[in-house]
Design an enzyme around this catalytic site. Sequence first.
Site, PDB file in Angstrom:
ATOM      1  N   GLU A   1      32.294  16.395  73.524  1.00  0.00           N
ATOM      2  CA  GLU A   1      32.905  16.593  74.171  1.00  0.00           C
ATOM      3  C   GLU A   1      33.545  16.756  75.490  1.00  0.00           C
ATOM      4  OE1 GLU A   1      32.498  21.345  74.071  1.00  0.00           O
ATOM      5  OE2 GLU A   1      32.308  21.188  72.105  1.00  0.00           O
TER       6      GLU A   1
ATOM      7  N   HIS B   1      24.212  27.466  83.113  1.00  0.00           N
ATOM      8  CA  HIS B   1      25.431  27.585  81.959  1.00  0.00           C
ATOM      9  C   HIS B   1      24.705  29.272  80.954  1.00  0.00           C
ATOM     10  CE1 HIS B   1      26.978  24.092  82.164  1.00  0.00           C
ATOM     11  NE2 HIS B   1      25.944  22.817  81.960  1.00  0.00           N
TER      12      HIS B   1
ATOM     13  N   ARG C   1      25.885  37.941  65.805  1.00  0.00           N
ATOM     14  CA  ARG C   1      24.868  38.821  66.789  1.00  0.00           C
ATOM     15  C   ARG C   1      25.235  39.779  67.383  1.00  0.00           C
ATOM     16  NH1 ARG C   1      23.800  36.590  71.539  1.00  0.00           N
ATOM     17  NH2 ARG C   1      23.333  34.129  71.967  1.00  0.00           N
TER      18      ARG C   1
HETATM   19  P1  ADP Z   1      25.228  27.571  74.344  1.00  0.00           P
HETATM   20  O1  ADP Z   1      24.721  27.626  72.804  1.00  0.00           O
HETATM   21  O2  ADP Z   1      24.139  26.888  74.959  1.00  0.00           O
HETATM   22  O3  ADP Z   1      25.249  28.540  75.122  1.00  0.00           O
HETATM   23  P2  ADP Z   1      28.088  26.856  74.963  1.00  0.00           P
HETATM   24  O4  ADP Z   1      28.388  26.409  74.070  1.00  0.00           O
HETATM   25  O5  ADP Z   1      27.885  28.621  74.474  1.00  0.00           O
HETATM   26  O6  ADP Z   1      26.304  26.461  74.711  1.00  0.00           O
HETATM   27  O7  ADP Z   1      27.887  27.056  76.488  1.00  0.00           O
HETATM   28  C1  ADP Z   1      27.619  27.118  77.319  1.00  0.00           C
HETATM   29  C2  ADP Z   1      28.475  27.112  78.703  1.00  0.00           C
HETATM   30  O8  ADP Z   1      28.196  25.601  78.900  1.00  0.00           O
HETATM   31  C3  ADP Z   1      29.893  27.409  78.719  1.00  0.00           C
HETATM   32  O9  ADP Z   1      29.611  28.824  78.965  1.00  0.00           O
HETATM   33  C4  ADP Z   1      30.309  26.841  79.543  1.00  0.00           C
HETATM   34  O10 ADP Z   1      29.702  27.612  80.970  1.00  0.00           O
HETATM   35  C5  ADP Z   1      29.722  25.401  79.517  1.00  0.00           C
HETATM   36  N1  ADP Z   1      30.199  24.463  78.625  1.00  0.00           N
HETATM   37  C6  ADP Z   1      30.064  24.106  77.088  1.00  0.00           C
HETATM   38  N2  ADP Z   1      30.627  22.962  76.656  1.00  0.00           N
HETATM   39  C7  ADP Z   1      31.844  22.941  78.192  1.00  0.00           C
HETATM   40  C8  ADP Z   1      32.438  21.844  77.828  1.00  0.00           C
HETATM   41  N3  ADP Z   1      32.790  21.389  77.382  1.00  0.00           N
HETATM   42  N4  ADP Z   1      33.211  21.923  79.933  1.00  0.00           N
HETATM   43  C9  ADP Z   1      32.396  22.549  80.447  1.00  0.00           C
HETATM   44  N5  ADP Z   1      31.779  23.468  80.540  1.00  0.00           N
HETATM   45  C10 ADP Z   1      30.839  24.161  78.795  1.00  0.00           C
END
Ligand code: ADP
Length: 495
Positions: A199, A234, A291
């Site tokens: 991504e 994160h 959930r």
């Molecule tokens: P998880 O399932 O581990 O929670 P997520 O895909 O929901 O992972 O992402 C968690 C966090 O990681 C997001 O809230 C953001 O802070 C960061 N993040 C995820 N994808 C991106 C991205 N493409 N660019 C910048 N930050 C990202």
Amino acid sequence: MKKILVANRGEIALRVMRSCREMGIKTVAVYSEADRNSPHVKYADEAVCIGPPPSNQSYLLGDKIIEVCKQLKVDGIHPGYGFLSENASFADKVTKAGIIFIGPSSEAMNIMGDKLSAKAAVKKYKIPMVPGTDGAIDDLDVAKKAAIAAGFPILIKASAGGGGKGMRIVDSIEDFEEQMNLAVSEATSSFGNGAVFIEKYLASPRHIEIQVLGDTHGNIVYLFERECSIQRRHQKVIEEAPSSVLTPELRAEMGRCAVDVARACNYVGAGTVEFLLDENLNFYFLEMNTRLQVEHPVTEMVTGIDLVKEQIKVARGEKLSFSQNDLTIKGHSLEVRVYAEDPSNNFLPDIGRLNTYRRPQGLGVRVDDGFEEGMDIPIYYDPMISKLISFGKDREEAINRMIRAIDDYKITGVQTTLPFCKFVLQHEAFVSGNFDTHFVKKYFTPEVLVHSNDDEMEVAAIIAAKLFHQQLAKNTVVSVNEVELVSKWKTNRLT
Ligand code: ADP
């Protein structure tokens, strides 16, 4: 449904049981040996010990929990969050045992439990995605091309990742191959699934998620957004509703997309669709969590809807009792996650006994916790002590009330993240609403907490004064004003 077993512990188990009580439904707690004296065990109508402290010998034993349900004639299981809540095979077994699983179907969980299959499922709808690869990458050259096309920096994500784990930022093409190999082996060892994808790494995103609710009659509504950009590694630490940057139009647009995501997997129950929002207010679908979220209370505060009650009603087959047009946002709500962690020492877990534990009270303050004074925080589970939630007529009032509640919250025996939360709430960037997911990295260093020692000193002074009083009571009767003593003690210490 006459009797619900809550397959969880701590604050969320209690929170679910409260709603059950209000609905006249009996509750069953399950607990590990470490939680024998926990409030959720005492609050339930019945409670069964299911094993030793480690969760893989207790809270994760799906079959044993189903057995308990059969013995006690339970007709519904609420899984809370974490543990078995997103385990599709558990949901399946529950249903096959003739018990209602209070959550979505196992099919919906399977689709949304994997980030890549989630992206594939929503393809037929017009949902904006972060630029990157569509599917799992297995060819390095193809991966490199995709990374270059997305533009560095990029993220390599494990499809089965979660909880902020399974992500690698790659700044340049030179590091790409090495990071790819590491990401695949990490995904295989941590999640048992080596699938990864790419991504674009957004430079300054906000994390905005939409609460959705669907019934078994095909109705799906959105309950607006939660702003969850204040994160550490994160992982969310402070959440609020509504977000200060969404316009009504953008809110409606994101809401519609979230409903489409839910529709893509025939979603039933409460779920959350997560998006990233860039500086230009473009939003991108991240994933769906199938959930109840930790941060659901802020949505409850601003919509007036008890999400657990709605989950139960929907699980009973009832139609949603409101439509999208009936829903409005009233006021503002914040939640801080209070952890037994030391913010001045790299947030290391600070497990121990809650020697003093006094909750804040008053208008617009809600504490969802699972502890009492004198209890030990077990080492086996997440070190979250509570969720402190504030509600006000607007953001300013909600912030001021939260700061007041943090000051009123008296905890000794363990270090907590309360001083860190107060720092965030008082920071100019937070107050102005001008922040992104890098807030903590940008502004927080342990040194900023030095002044907050005043609070700890006050607690220490009160304890010292109490002890002093007890001593006096044992010997001669001397009238000493406790407050005066505290102020003297503080002055002595400060000068
Ligand atoms: P998880 O399932 O581990 O929670 P997520 O895909 O929901 O992972 O992402 C968690 C966090 O990681 C997001 O809230 C953001 O802070 C960061 N993040 C995820 N994808 C991106 C991205 N493409 N660019 C910048 N930050 C990202």
